[in-house]
Design a protein around this motif. Structure first.
Motif, PDB file in Angstrom:
ATOM      1  N   GLU A 241      43.450  34.270  43.725  1.00  0.00           N
ATOM      2  CA  GLU A 241      44.862  34.377  43.367  1.00  0.00           C
ATOM      3  C   GLU A 241      45.083  34.064  41.883  1.00  0.00           C
ATOM      4  O   GLU A 241      45.863  34.754  41.198  1.00  0.00           O
ATOM      5  CB  GLU A 241      45.702  33.428  44.235  1.00  0.00           C
ATOM      6  CG  GLU A 241      45.783  33.810  45.700  1.00  0.00           C
ATOM      7  CD  GLU A 241      44.496  33.511  46.459  1.00  0.00           C
ATOM      8  OE1 GLU A 241      43.659  32.748  45.919  1.00  0.00           O
ATOM      9  OE2 GLU A 241      44.314  34.055  47.568  1.00  0.00           O
ATOM     10  N   THR A 242      44.407  33.053  41.380  1.00  0.00           N
ATOM     11  CA  THR A 242      44.558  32.688  39.972  1.00  0.00           C
ATOM     12  C   THR A 242      44.021  33.773  39.057  1.00  0.00           C
ATOM     13  O   THR A 242      44.630  34.106  38.036  1.00  0.00           O
ATOM     14  CB  THR A 242      43.815  31.365  39.685  1.00  0.00           C
ATOM     15  OG1 THR A 242      44.335  30.332  40.529  1.00  0.00           O
ATOM     16  CG2 THR A 242      43.996  30.949  38.231  1.00  0.00           C
ATOM     17  N   VAL A 243      42.887  34.352  39.427  1.00  0.00           N
ATOM     18  CA  VAL A 243      42.289  35.406  38.606  1.00  0.00           C
ATOM     19  C   VAL A 243      43.195  36.635  38.573  1.00  0.00           C
ATOM     20  O   VAL A 243      43.411  37.241  37.512  1.00  0.00           O
ATOM     21  CB  VAL A 243      40.893  35.771  39.142  1.00  0.00           C
ATOM     22  CG1 VAL A 243      40.334  36.972  38.391  1.00  0.00           C
ATOM     23  CG2 VAL A 243      39.954  34.585  38.999  1.00  0.00           C
ATOM     24  N   VAL A 244      43.737  37.022  39.729  1.00  0.00           N
ATOM     25  CA  VAL A 244      44.645  38.174  39.777  1.00  0.00           C
ATOM     26  C   VAL A 244      45.887  37.908  38.938  1.00  0.00           C
ATOM     27  O   VAL A 244      46.366  38.791  38.210  1.00  0.00           O
ATOM     28  CB  VAL A 244      45.028  38.497  41.237  1.00  0.00           C
ATOM     29  CG1 VAL A 244      46.130  39.555  41.281  1.00  0.00           C
ATOM     30  CG2 VAL A 244      43.812  38.983  42.016  1.00  0.00           C
ATOM     31  N   GLU A 245      46.406  36.700  39.019  1.00  0.00           N
ATOM     32  CA  GLU A 245      47.597  36.345  38.230  1.00  0.00           C
ATOM     33  C   GLU A 245      47.321  36.453  36.731  1.00  0.00           C
ATOM     34  O   GLU A 245      48.149  36.968  35.964  1.00  0.00           O
ATOM     35  CB  GLU A 245      48.034  34.925  38.582  1.00  0.00           C
ATOM     36  CG  GLU A 245      49.290  34.476  37.854  1.00  0.00           C
ATOM     37  CD  GLU A 245      49.692  33.055  38.227  1.00  0.00           C
ATOM     38  OE1 GLU A 245      50.609  32.521  37.579  1.00  0.00           O
ATOM     39  OE2 GLU A 245      49.076  32.487  39.154  1.00  0.00           O
ATOM     40  N   LYS A 246      46.154  35.996  36.303  1.00  0.00           N
ATOM     41  CA  LYS A 246      45.785  36.115  34.887  1.00  0.00           C
ATOM     42  C   LYS A 246      45.675  37.576  34.466  1.00  0.00           C
ATOM     43  O   LYS A 246      46.120  37.952  33.383  1.00  0.00           O
ATOM     44  CB  LYS A 246      44.452  35.401  34.631  1.00  0.00           C
ATOM     45  CG  LYS A 246      44.531  33.896  34.604  1.00  0.00           C
ATOM     46  CD  LYS A 246      43.170  33.298  34.233  1.00  0.00           C
ATOM     47  CE  LYS A 246      43.226  31.791  34.121  1.00  0.00           C
ATOM     48  NZ  LYS A 246      41.919  31.208  33.724  1.00  0.00           N
TER      49      LYS A 246
END
Length: 437
Positions: A241-246
């Protein structure tokens, strides 16, 4: 004419920092590349200073900057000179020459909307430069890891070659005393040829990787580099989720799509404004008059001046409607492209994320399980050999297995580092890492 605001001047003056994605890299000399352990950062800095394609891409920013200046300008003034073959008689006298100077003024908001659209194009050019820089860094990183991996595997294959030769030699000498060694000798001789073939392939791939690196560094016909330093193997700790958000926030391609929508909006506003507001043209006219026909008449024989004003009538109907509809379609198209780009970005990030996770798991498997087991087996075989409970050929066989696991570990580490580089090039941000112990 509308003048650029303060923020625009900051944009223009900030080209060296924004376009290059940060402070200028340290200048890397050719002599600095002659070492045998070049770091990845050294190669990245050198590539950003000498890669011809990267230099060409940066010119897009300069071109877009000039586009802003162009959008701020008005149409060129017009000069018209009319000289009569035969003078035309007027009340003031014979008219010989007419000189007209006119200037077309843009309709209300035309320059403002054009400047806004050009400014967005400038910002898109900056993000294209950043995107190309990420792709260049990724290409250099992948070749760097290839060279590191192939160099280590070459060394391991050379060690493996020597071990297999010893197995074959010792096994042959023991054939008369130990009939059970025949199978090991045959196997060793078979592996000897395969190992030599693998070594040739590795050396060929290593040469190709160095040639590729030279091209990325813009070194043209200069000698191939000798070698690279050993990279650190970081731990990957991000969740999906964090990687997609970035990625959704920082991916240059997606940011460019958002700017494309904004540019289409300005173009639509310009077309909407041009539908109702006319272009005005102001003119100054000079009439050259010959000698007075009737000197007693006031003004007779004197040159005359006049001011004219004209405008187009913005009631073109189909033409204006078509321009507005085209602008609306372009904006709708940009919005749909942005949605598709976002979906593809999510898919790409997810795919590469799990590629990193699986590569890291494989590295951990070799480091924590397979390689330690091979090391223990090799140590046990050596112990048995020292106590005369096993032949030397058994020790050499376990050493051969150990080297194979070592080569597999190097390949896994290289694949893991490549996957990390690919992920970082997509999200345009460093991932959360900590050094491997």
């Amino acid at each position: 004419m509308k003048r650029p605001g303060l923020s625009l001047w900051f944009i223009l003056l900030g080209i060296p920092l924004i376009a290059l994605g940060g402070p200028r890299e340290n200048k890397i000399s050719e002599e600095a590349l002659q070492g045998t352990t070049l770091s990845l950062q050294t190669l990245l800095d050198y590539a950003s200073q000498h890669n011809h394609g990267w230099k060409a891409v940066q010119l897009d920013v300069q071109n877009a900057k000039e586009g802003i200046r162009f959008s701020q300008g008005w149409a060129d003034p017009k000069l018209k000179i009319t000289r009569f073959g035969d003078s035309i008689e007027t009340r003031l006298g014979p008219q010989q020459t007419v000189i007209n100077v006119s200037q077309q003024l843009p309709y209300w908001g035309q320059v403002e909307y054009a400047e806004k659209a050009s400014t967005v194009q400038f910002q898109r050019a900056q993000w294209r430069v950043k995107e190309q820089k990420l792709l260049l860094d990724k290409a250099v990183s992948l070749v760097y890891y290839d060279i590191w991996q192939l160099t280590l595997i070459r060394q391991l294959l050379l060690e493996n070659q020597a071990i297999i030769e010893q197995i074959s030699t010792l096994g042959s000498s023991d054939l008369k005393e130990y009939s059970g060694t025949l199978r090991s000798v045959i196997k060793a001789q078979t592996q000897l040829g395969q190992n030599a073939y693998d070594l040739l392939l590795i050396e060929e791939n290593l040469l190709n990787a160095k040639v590729r690196l030279n091209a990325l560094l813009g070194r043209d016909d200069k000698p191939l580099l000798k070698g690279v330093s050993e990279p650190s193997i970081p731990k990957f700790e991000e969740n999906l989720e964090t990687v997609v958000e970035k990625a959704l926030k920082h991916n240059p391609g997606l940011v460019q799509m958002n700017l494309k929508i904004e540019e289409a909006q300005h173009q639509q506003e310009k077309a909407q404004s041009g539908r109702w507001f006319p272009n005005v043209e102001l003119g100054l006219n000079y009439f050259e008059i010959g000698e007075a026909v009737n000197p007693a008449m006031e003004g007779s024989g004197q040159d005359a001046y006049s001011i004219s004003i004209g405008m187009n009538l913005p009631f073109g109907g189909n033409k204006k409607k078509a321009q507005l509809e085209q602008a609306r379609i372009h904006q709708q198209k940009a919005f749909l492209e942005k949605q598709q780009n976002e979906n593809e970005l999510r898919e790409n990030v997810t795919r590469v994320y799990y590629k990193v996770i699986n590569a890291q798991r494989l590295v951990t498997l070799f480091e924590d399980s397979l390689l330690p087991q091979a090391e223990r087996s090799n140590a046990e075989a050596e112990r048995l050999y020292r106590t005369k409970q096993e032949q030397a050929i058994a020790v050499l066989e376990t050493q051969n297995v150990l080297l194979n696991f070592q080569m597999s570990l190097v390949r896994s580490q290289s694949d893991y580092l490549k996957a990390l580089s690919e992920l970082e090039s997509i999200i345009a941000q460093p991932v959360s890492q900590k050094s491997s112990s």
